[in-house]
Motif scaffolding. Structure first.
Motif, PDB file in Angstrom:
ATOM      1  N   TRP A 190       0.829  -1.213   0.000  1.00 33.14           N
ATOM      2  CA  TRP A 190       0.000   0.000   0.000  1.00 33.14           C
ATOM      3  C   TRP A 190       0.861   1.259   0.000  1.00 33.14           C
ATOM      4  O   TRP A 190       0.419   2.307  -0.476  1.00 33.14           O
ATOM      5  N   ARG A 191       2.070   1.162   0.537  1.00 30.68           N
ATOM      6  CA  ARG A 191       2.920   2.358   0.682  1.00 30.68           C
ATOM      7  C   ARG A 191       4.091   2.399  -0.291  1.00 30.68           C
ATOM      8  O   ARG A 191       4.655   3.462  -0.521  1.00 30.68           O
ATOM      9  N   THR A 192       4.480   1.234  -0.846  1.00 25.28           N
ATOM     10  CA  THR A 192       5.727   1.182  -1.615  1.00 25.28           C
ATOM     11  C   THR A 192       5.575   0.761  -3.064  1.00 25.28           C
ATOM     12  O   THR A 192       6.442   1.037  -3.884  1.00 25.28           O
ATOM     13  N   ASP A 193       4.498   0.078  -3.396  1.00 19.51           N
ATOM     14  CA  ASP A 193       4.330  -0.476  -4.744  1.00 19.51           C
ATOM     15  C   ASP A 193       3.467   0.465  -5.576  1.00 19.51           C
ATOM     16  O   ASP A 193       2.342   0.796  -5.197  1.00 19.51           O
ATOM     17  N   ASP A 194       3.974   0.867  -6.727  1.00 15.83           N
ATOM     18  CA  ASP A 194       3.247   1.814  -7.576  1.00 15.83           C
ATOM     19  C   ASP A 194       1.877   1.295  -8.002  1.00 15.83           C
ATOM     20  O   ASP A 194       0.998   2.081  -8.362  1.00 15.83           O
ATOM     21  N   ARG A 195       1.694  -0.019  -7.969  1.00 15.76           N
ATOM     22  CA  ARG A 195       0.386  -0.575  -8.342  1.00 15.76           C
ATOM     23  C   ARG A 195      -0.679  -0.264  -7.305  1.00 15.76           C
ATOM     24  O   ARG A 195      -1.884  -0.358  -7.597  1.00 15.76           O
ATOM     25  N   TYR A 196      -0.265   0.124  -6.076  1.00 12.07           N
ATOM     26  CA  TYR A 196      -1.215   0.281  -4.974  1.00 12.07           C
ATOM     27  C   TYR A 196      -1.169   1.653  -4.301  1.00 12.07           C
ATOM     28  O   TYR A 196      -2.128   2.016  -3.612  1.00 12.07           O
ATOM     29  N   TYR A 246     -11.842 -16.889  -3.501  1.00 10.37           N
ATOM     30  CA  TYR A 246     -12.777 -15.980  -4.165  1.00 10.37           C
ATOM     31  C   TYR A 246     -12.124 -14.628  -4.428  1.00 10.37           C
ATOM     32  O   TYR A 246     -12.220 -14.071  -5.534  1.00 10.37           O
ATOM     33  N   LEU A 247     -11.439 -14.098  -3.424  1.00  8.23           N
ATOM     34  CA  LEU A 247     -10.756 -12.824  -3.586  1.00  8.23           C
ATOM     35  C   LEU A 247      -9.674 -12.901  -4.650  1.00  8.23           C
ATOM     36  O   LEU A 247      -9.454 -11.939  -5.405  1.00  8.23           O
ATOM     37  N   SER A 248      -8.994 -14.033  -4.742  1.00 11.28           N
ATOM     38  CA  SER A 248      -7.869 -14.175  -5.670  1.00 11.28           C
ATOM     39  C   SER A 248      -8.296 -14.125  -7.123  1.00 11.28           C
ATOM     40  O   SER A 248      -7.449 -13.946  -8.010  1.00 11.28           O
ATOM     41  N   GLU A 249      -9.593 -14.259  -7.401  1.00 13.30           N
ATOM     42  CA  GLU A 249     -10.064 -14.124  -8.774  1.00 13.30           C
ATOM     43  C   GLU A 249      -9.962 -12.691  -9.274  1.00 13.30           C
ATOM     44  O   GLU A 249     -10.016 -12.444 -10.483  1.00 13.30           O
ATOM     45  N   CYS A 250      -9.839 -11.754  -8.349  1.00 11.27           N
ATOM     46  CA  CYS A 250      -9.660 -10.340  -8.711  1.00 11.27           C
ATOM     47  C   CYS A 250      -8.166 -10.059  -8.847  1.00 11.27           C
ATOM     48  O   CYS A 250      -7.393 -10.339  -7.930  1.00 11.27           O
ATOM     49  N   PRO A 251      -7.689  -9.514  -9.963  1.00  3.50           N
ATOM     50  CA  PRO A 251      -6.257  -9.336 -10.177  1.00  3.50           C
ATOM     51  C   PRO A 251      -5.551  -8.499  -9.114  1.00  3.50           C
ATOM     52  O   PRO A 251      -4.350  -8.675  -8.883  1.00  3.50           O
ATOM     53  N   VAL A 252      -6.265  -7.609  -8.472  1.00  2.00           N
ATOM     54  CA  VAL A 252      -5.641  -6.741  -7.474  1.00  2.00           C
ATOM     55  C   VAL A 252      -5.305  -7.503  -6.190  1.00  2.00           C
ATOM     56  O   VAL A 252      -4.364  -7.143  -5.474  1.00  2.00           O
ATOM     57  N   MET A 253      -6.044  -8.550  -5.894  1.00  2.00           N
ATOM     58  CA  MET A 253      -5.985  -9.154  -4.571  1.00  2.00           C
ATOM     59  C   MET A 253      -4.822 -10.101  -4.301  1.00  2.00           C
ATOM     60  O   MET A 253      -4.288 -10.107  -3.182  1.00  2.00           O
ATOM     61  N   PRO A 254      -4.381 -10.968  -5.238  1.00  6.73           N
ATOM     62  CA  PRO A 254      -3.344 -11.944  -4.886  1.00  6.73           C
ATOM     63  C   PRO A 254      -2.085 -11.357  -4.264  1.00  6.73           C
ATOM     64  O   PRO A 254      -1.591 -11.908  -3.259  1.00  6.73           O
ATOM     65  N   PRO A 255      -1.519 -10.252  -4.779  1.00  8.42           N
ATOM     66  CA  PRO A 255      -0.341  -9.704  -4.104  1.00  8.42           C
ATOM     67  C   PRO A 255      -0.631  -9.237  -2.680  1.00  8.42           C
ATOM     68  O   PRO A 255       0.222  -9.406  -1.795  1.00  8.42           O
ATOM     69  N   LEU A 256      -1.806  -8.656  -2.446  1.00  6.79           N
ATOM     70  CA  LEU A 256      -2.165  -8.235  -1.090  1.00  6.79           C
ATOM     71  C   LEU A 256      -2.296  -9.439  -0.158  1.00  6.79           C
ATOM     72  O   LEU A 256      -1.844  -9.408   0.986  1.00  6.79           O
ATOM     73  N   LEU A 257      -2.897 -10.506  -0.662  1.00  8.01           N
ATOM     74  CA  LEU A 257      -3.060 -11.707   0.151  1.00  8.01           C
ATOM     75  C   LEU A 257      -1.720 -12.367   0.450  1.00  8.01           C
ATOM     76  O   LEU A 257      -1.456 -12.799   1.579  1.00  8.01           O
ATOM     77  N   ALA A 258      -0.856 -12.431  -0.562  1.00 11.01           N
ATOM     78  CA  ALA A 258       0.435 -13.097  -0.384  1.00 11.01           C
ATOM     79  C   ALA A 258       1.338 -12.365   0.590  1.00 11.01           C
ATOM     80  O   ALA A 258       2.170 -12.988   1.273  1.00 11.01           O
ATOM     81  N   ALA A 259       1.180 -11.047   0.677  1.00  8.40           N
ATOM     82  CA  ALA A 259       2.074 -10.235   1.518  1.00  8.40           C
ATOM     83  C   ALA A 259       1.475  -9.937   2.890  1.00  8.40           C
ATOM     84  O   ALA A 259       1.989  -9.088   3.624  1.00  8.40           O
ATOM     85  N   SER A 260       0.410 -10.630   3.268  1.00 11.47           N
ATOM     86  CA  SER A 260      -0.262 -10.343   4.544  1.00 11.47           C
ATOM     87  C   SER A 260      -0.622 -11.641   5.249  1.00 11.47           C
ATOM     88  O   SER A 260      -0.576 -12.726   4.671  1.00 11.47           O
ATOM     89  N   GLU A 261      -1.024 -11.495   6.518  1.00  6.65           N
ATOM     90  CA  GLU A 261      -1.447 -12.627   7.317  1.00  6.65           C
ATOM     91  C   GLU A 261      -2.819 -12.320   7.926  1.00  6.65           C
ATOM     92  O   GLU A 261      -3.075 -11.196   8.355  1.00  6.65           O
ATOM     93  N   PRO A 262      -3.702 -13.321   7.972  1.00  5.95           N
ATOM     94  CA  PRO A 262      -5.005 -13.078   8.611  1.00  5.95           C
ATOM     95  C   PRO A 262      -4.837 -12.880  10.112  1.00  5.95           C
ATOM     96  O   PRO A 262      -4.030 -13.552  10.757  1.00  5.95           O
ATOM     97  N   ILE A 263      -5.608 -11.941  10.654  1.00  3.78           N
ATOM     98  CA  ILE A 263      -5.554 -11.688  12.096  1.00  3.78           C
ATOM     99  C   ILE A 263      -6.914 -11.920  12.755  1.00  3.78           C
ATOM    100  O   ILE A 263      -7.043 -11.785  13.976  1.00  3.78           O
TER     101      ILE A 263
END
Length: 454
Positions: A190-196, A246-263
């Motif tokens: 969210w802070r470092t990647d130009d895609r986000y 389900y979220l991973s079907e959206c192109p924006v979501m896989p990088p966010l999911l891969a770089a995070s952990e559920p809390i």
């Protein structure tokens, strides 16, 4: 014990109302079923700009901004076409979790002079004839009867006050989607990647589903799946695996999911109705989700609850029956366009040929996106966001290029919006018909011997 006002529910509607009333010198008690300063996990929590205005009025806007990234840019996607809706700082929206927002609101009300009793449930009403004059509660000290001039239900869509008073419902619509959401650590993307970095919230319409991700307070994010009810019936077993897939079907979501952990675990809302309830009666009123519950697709609920709380505080301070009727009619007129827009954007059939065409045009038109920003700021009705001319300039070229499915979808949307406008016009007429003659104001907060109104 007697109060001027007893508010049942001390969350975003009830605590906001409590703060406004206590500031005006009204002897106010807030009764909350849960522990004070706790989370409200079964709630969305994006705050549109008008909600931030109210937080600033209550003196806690900066406290929210200190821990929650502002969202001056929300990205909206439909089948691979993306547009950004931007809001100016400092009034841009925020997405604080309720575990952050609710305690700030409750403390603001207490600091203003309101009393809060937590872990206390209303089990009955006190009446004098038809008029509600108090509540019977059960709490840590046992059962107690509390008297007041007004009782306000701010206790959510399953409102005890609404049930006990038997108020009628109208414009009721069953939810066509089920909601699944969970919280994760907020990745550096969210802070470092130009895609986000160009947006702080993302909503994507893809196929029959809606997927969303929002930056929240304290380096967290919330990820949301809105799934048609028939598909949601198959969501059994591990909801986290289902949600991630389900979220991973959206192109924006896989990088966010891969770089995070559920809390948190996945929470869900799989059956509900959207509705309006009559919000006033002899000695009582409703506010927030107790009075109207709208589709969460547009994230307008909390700001609407806060705006209604501010308006209800004015009616209580006025004390006249006409003031409460005006609160009812103004609530409907102000919120109905947003209610209908939320229904339309949340329904399973929204992603049709015309909706996709609109998204394509938004992607290349900052001027059209600015109109959506005005809708979020509540300076433009969503039912009037685009002129007929603007829409025809999208539709006619598309049909001439052979996209014939756009025309029936456009006409269907037009008929639906025309029906919405007729309902809004009816509610506007009811507002105009209210008695304009002045009446002597109530003595509250001077606390009259007899309560006025209804």
């Amino acid at each position: 014990m007697t109060y001027d006002v007893i508010i049942v529910g001390a969350r975003c509607a009830g605590a906001t109302l409590g703060a406004y009333l206590a500031r005006a010198g009204v002897r106010t008690l807030m009764v909350e079923a849960m522990s004070a300063f706790s989370d409200n996990p079964m709630s969305t929590h994006f705050l549109q700009p008008p909600g931030m205005v109210i937080l600033d009025e209550l003196g806690i806007g900066d406290a929210v901004r200190a821990v929650t990234p502002a969202a001056p840019s929300l990205r909206f996607g439909v089948e691979g076409h993306y547009a950004c809706v931007t809001q100016p700082l400092p009034r841009a929206g925020c997405c604080p979790r309720r575990v952050t927002l609710d305690p700030l609101l409750q403390r603001a009300a207490i600091a203003a002079g309101a009393e809060l009793r937590d872990r206390t449930r209303v089990v009955d009403l006190v009446r004098n004839g038809e008029r509600v004059t108090g509540v019977v509660v059960e709490g840590p000290a046992g059962r107690e009867t509390l008297h007041s001039k007004w009782v306000v239900g701010a206790d959510g869509r399953h409102s005890t006050i609404a049930r006990l008073t038997g108020v009628e419902e109208y414009l009721k619509v069953p939810m066509s989607r089920s909601a699944f959401w969970h919280y994760r650590t907020q990745p550096d993307l969210w802070r470092t990647d130009d895609r986000y970095t160009g947006f702080q919230a993302h909503i994507d319409y893809l196929g029959t589903g809606i997927r969303a991700a929002f930056r929240c307070d304290s380096d967290t994010m919330v990820m949301v799946s809105l799934v048609p009810n028939d598909e949601a019936q198959e969501w059994k077993g591990d909801l986290m695996d289902r949600s991630v897939a389900y979220l991973s079907e959206c192109p924006v979501m896989p990088p966010l999911l891969a770089a995070s952990e559920p809390i948190t675990r996945v929470r869900s809302l799989v059956k509900a109705d959207f509705f309006y309830r009559r919000p006033v009666g002899p000695g009582f009123a409703l506010v927030g989700d107790a009075g109207t519950f709208k589709d969460f697709a547009t994230g307008m609920g909390i700001a609407s609850a806060m705006i209604a709380a501010r308006q209800l505080s004015k009616a209580i301070l006025d004390g006249r029956e006409s003031a409460f009727l005006r609160y009812w009619r103004e609530r409907d007129v102000e919120s109905l366009p947003l209610y209908f827009d939320s229904l339309r954007l949340g329904e399973t059939g929204v992603n049709d040929a015309f909706f996709k065409l609109l998204a394509e045009n938004l992607e290349h038109s900052p001027a059209l996106c600015a109109k959506l920003a005005a809708v979020s700021a509540r300076t433009l009705s969503p039912l009037d966001a685009f002129t007929t001319g603007e829409l025809l300039r999208m539709v006619i070229p598309a049909v001439l290029r052979g996209r014939f499915d756009v025309l029936p979808a456009f006409l269907k949307t037009g008929r639906k919006i025309a029906g919405y406008k007729r309902e809004v016009a009816y509610r506007e007429r009811l507002l105009r018909e209210l008695d304009p003659q002045p009446e002597p104001p109530s003595a509250i907060p001077g606390r009259p011997d007899e309560a006025r109104g209804f």
